[in-house]
Design a protein around this motif. Structure first.
Motif: not given
Length: 175
Positions: A74, A79, A106-107, A110-111, A114, A116, A118
């Motif tokens: 990040s 990505t 990954n969930n 994602n939470h 900012r 994204k 993977k």
């Protein structure tokens, strides 16, 4: 390299540096020494208790490594992050080496992010077992001595096929 204090860290770092040289990439060492203080495992060297089948298990290891790598990615606006889990690792014993684990990781990312990112395991996703990864690595000119390290008990391949599961499986996969 996420340095969480394993007994084989010097061998793993050596292999990671060689791989970075080959790929003309910068080697980054991410210290995570607190792991050794908060967890107990044979591969960390803070217990002599050898648990056949469980010597590699560290609570949360792949989750923490994946999360740390996602933070680094990040920062650099990358990505995609890849981890080396392969289809042999998805045997039901380890809870963090299967597709549901990566979906959950990954969930969580994602939470929390900012930007994204993977995290994936391409060998697992393509159902590639270690012996097939060796064949693939040979096609790409991998120097298995310089660029890899499997032994979890020492900084050099211990070749103790009776007590070291990593060396046992490596030998088996190369055969």
């Amino acid at each position: 390299y996420v340095d969480y204090g394993t007994k084989s860290r010097d061998g793993e770092i050596r292999a990671a540096i060689e791989t970075c040289k080959k790929l003309d990439k910068k080697f980054i060492l991410i210290p995570f020494s607190i792991y050794k203080e908060i967890s107990e495992s044979f591969i960390l060297g803070n217990t002599d208790k050898y648990d056949k089948g469980g010597q590699f298990w560290l609570e949360g290891r792949n989750g923490l490594i994946g999360f740390i790598l996602a933070i680094l990615a990040s920062k650099h606006k990358v990505t995609d992050v890849y981890m080396g889990t392969n289809a042999d690792d998805d045997d039901g014993y380890y809870l963090d080496t299967n597709k549901p684990f990566y979906d959950a990781l990954n969930n969580l990312i994602n939470h929390n992010f900012r930007f994204k990112v993977k995290v994936s395991a391409p060998l697992l996703d393509r159902n590639i077992v270690k012996s097939k990864a060796i064949i693939l690595g040979n096609k790409f000119g991998i120097d298995w001595v310089k660029e890899t390290h499997s032994c979890s008990s020492s900084n050099v391949p211990c070749l103790d096929y009776e007590h070291c599961e990593s060396c046992f499986w490596r030998r088996s996969d190369f055969k």
